[in-house]
Design an enzyme around this catalytic site. Sequence first.
Site, PDB file in Angstrom:
ATOM      1  N   CYS A 165      25.020  39.193 -35.155  1.00  0.00           N
ATOM      2  CA  CYS A 165      23.930  39.028 -36.123  1.00  0.00           C
ATOM      3  C   CYS A 165      22.842  38.057 -35.659  1.00  0.00           C
ATOM      4  O   CYS A 165      21.786  37.972 -36.288  1.00  0.00           O
ATOM      5  CB  CYS A 165      24.492  38.568 -37.461  1.00  0.00           C
ATOM      6  SG  CYS A 165      26.019  39.417 -37.935  1.00  0.00           S
ATOM      7  N   HIS A 305      19.681  33.033 -43.283  1.00  0.00           N
ATOM      8  CA  HIS A 305      20.485  34.189 -42.874  1.00  0.00           C
ATOM      9  C   HIS A 305      20.961  34.927 -44.122  1.00  0.00           C
ATOM     10  O   HIS A 305      20.900  36.150 -44.180  1.00  0.00           O
ATOM     11  CB  HIS A 305      21.662  33.721 -42.018  1.00  0.00           C
ATOM     12  CG  HIS A 305      22.417  34.833 -41.380  1.00  0.00           C
ATOM     13  ND1 HIS A 305      21.818  35.740 -40.525  1.00  0.00           N
ATOM     14  CD2 HIS A 305      23.720  35.215 -41.470  1.00  0.00           C
ATOM     15  CE1 HIS A 305      22.719  36.622 -40.108  1.00  0.00           C
ATOM     16  NE2 HIS A 305      23.871  36.326 -40.666  1.00  0.00           N
ATOM     17  N   GLU A 316      25.939  28.038 -45.395  1.00  0.00           N
ATOM     18  CA  GLU A 316      24.527  27.902 -45.022  1.00  0.00           C
ATOM     19  C   GLU A 316      23.767  27.024 -46.009  1.00  0.00           C
ATOM     20  O   GLU A 316      22.943  26.192 -45.603  1.00  0.00           O
ATOM     21  CB  GLU A 316      23.853  29.265 -44.921  1.00  0.00           C
ATOM     22  CG  GLU A 316      22.408  29.150 -44.431  1.00  0.00           C
ATOM     23  CD  GLU A 316      21.731  30.477 -44.165  1.00  0.00           C
ATOM     24  OE1 GLU A 316      20.648  30.469 -43.543  1.00  0.00           O
ATOM     25  OE2 GLU A 316      22.278  31.524 -44.578  1.00  0.00           O
ATOM     26  N   LYS A 335      17.818  39.877 -46.900  1.00  0.00           N
ATOM     27  CA  LYS A 335      18.870  40.899 -46.951  1.00  0.00           C
ATOM     28  C   LYS A 335      19.052  41.515 -48.337  1.00  0.00           C
ATOM     29  O   LYS A 335      19.637  42.590 -48.450  1.00  0.00           O
ATOM     30  CB  LYS A 335      20.185  40.320 -46.429  1.00  0.00           C
ATOM     31  CG  LYS A 335      20.143  40.010 -44.937  1.00  0.00           C
ATOM     32  CD  LYS A 335      21.467  39.461 -44.435  1.00  0.00           C
ATOM     33  CE  LYS A 335      21.420  39.196 -42.931  1.00  0.00           C
ATOM     34  NZ  LYS A 335      20.497  38.120 -42.552  1.00  0.00           N
ATOM     35  N   HIS A 340      21.748  44.127 -44.361  1.00  0.00           N
ATOM     36  CA  HIS A 340      22.054  43.356 -43.165  1.00  0.00           C
ATOM     37  C   HIS A 340      21.875  44.249 -41.944  1.00  0.00           C
ATOM     38  O   HIS A 340      22.645  45.179 -41.727  1.00  0.00           O
ATOM     39  CB  HIS A 340      23.495  42.838 -43.243  1.00  0.00           C
ATOM     40  CG  HIS A 340      23.808  41.784 -42.234  1.00  0.00           C
ATOM     41  ND1 HIS A 340      23.041  41.560 -41.103  1.00  0.00           N
ATOM     42  CD2 HIS A 340      24.828  40.883 -42.165  1.00  0.00           C
ATOM     43  CE1 HIS A 340      23.566  40.571 -40.403  1.00  0.00           C
ATOM     44  NE2 HIS A 340      24.635  40.142 -41.025  1.00  0.00           N
ATOM     45  N   PHE A 399      28.664  36.830 -36.362  1.00  0.00           N
ATOM     46  CA  PHE A 399      30.111  36.906 -36.173  1.00  0.00           C
ATOM     47  C   PHE A 399      30.456  36.319 -34.806  1.00  0.00           C
ATOM     48  O   PHE A 399      29.747  36.531 -33.821  1.00  0.00           O
ATOM     49  CB  PHE A 399      30.595  38.361 -36.226  1.00  0.00           C
ATOM     50  CG  PHE A 399      30.607  38.948 -37.610  1.00  0.00           C
ATOM     51  CD1 PHE A 399      31.506  38.499 -38.558  1.00  0.00           C
ATOM     52  CD2 PHE A 399      29.724  39.957 -37.955  1.00  0.00           C
ATOM     53  CE1 PHE A 399      31.523  39.041 -39.838  1.00  0.00           C
ATOM     54  CE2 PHE A 399      29.732  40.509 -39.223  1.00  0.00           C
ATOM     55  CZ  PHE A 399      30.637  40.042 -40.167  1.00  0.00           C
TER      56      PHE A 399
END
Length: 411
Positions: A165, A305, A316, A335, A340, A399
Amino acid sequence: MTDFGRSAEVVITGMGVATPGGSSIDDLWSSLRSGESTAQRLSDERGEQTGYLGCRVRGLDIDSLLDAKELRRTDPFVHFAMGAGIEAFRNAGSPTVDPNRCAVIVGNGVGGRTRGDQEAGNYFLRGPGKVHPLMPIMTMPNAAAAKLSIALGWHGPAMTVATTCASGADAIALGAALLRAGHVDVVLAGGSEATLTPVTLAAFLNLGAMSKRLEDPAAASRPFDADRDGFVMGEGAGFVVLERRGDAQARSQRTYAEFLGSASTSDAHHLTMPCPTGAYAMAAMANALRASGVVPADITHVNAHGTSTPLNDDVEATAIRKVFKTDQLPVTANKGVLGHLIGAAGAVEFISTVLAMNACEVPPTANHERRSVDMEIDVVHTQPRPIRSGPAISNSFGFGGHNTCLVIGPP
């Protein structure tokens, strides 16, 4: 930690996208400002609804770039990269410089999953003789970088970055580093991903990462919302053209923003879960600010993110609060609108950050209605919010514990 210096001023001179919010910069910005989700219940090849949600690219005219034979021999992630990459090149005024000093850098998380899944089906259902002989070429992660360099006739580096990502953001950071080091003069950098395939969707759903709100797709992706339960998968691409400021000025090319700096860290913790303290997400943000020559108080907004997964958003939010030491800094997450985009997420969200900075307006976070009680951040929601002109930061956390933050300033 990777920390890039500022030995040369790098600017963004072109941008291009292929997203669920549209395949032009104007359409993407309009979609983000609306705060309306693009998620839908996906259908199979027979037109029947599946048990998966997704955000599909719309408005992409790929037929003008690839003929019928090329379309059959390439994966959709290459189609998206071609659409967005060529748009960015044209948007930058189609720079004509030494092709040996031009680079293409593409971030990608999973490669050609669509064609890979199709050919696996051919193998098991129809036999080995029915597998397409070009399958390895169609599915290789570097296919997009190769195809773009062929289309442009560029002979400099054609590289692929795979940090899930964070891939798109890392591609842009690497491009800036190559420019500052003097290795190249023009860089086309970004990310592309096509993950709306049955096998990929089933895997992420079984992993527990995706929302299960099948009855209300538009409300499924809810970054930083108290009722979030996972992300909605999206697809698409985003690319920018990077040049040194002096070179852009020499050809009288408009600039969208200055790339101030970036930093990357690794959680070194777990393949799917972030470090629970957020220590290395914090380090990535702090180091990016330091590399950019700005302090936290200079930042006008954060493009988070914001996956809409319970743990990631918690971590986050904590990291943002600790780095900036305020709950008054506007935070947005794309998102909720776009889904995503995995390897393309960082690049598309970087472009969104540029657009917001130039408009002096932060787009709302779709479906954010009620912040978790333990979050101390100011999530922009309901409608766009005016901001002052100034630097902004875009976060991408992948990830495997990959954390990358990009900082931009006004042109």
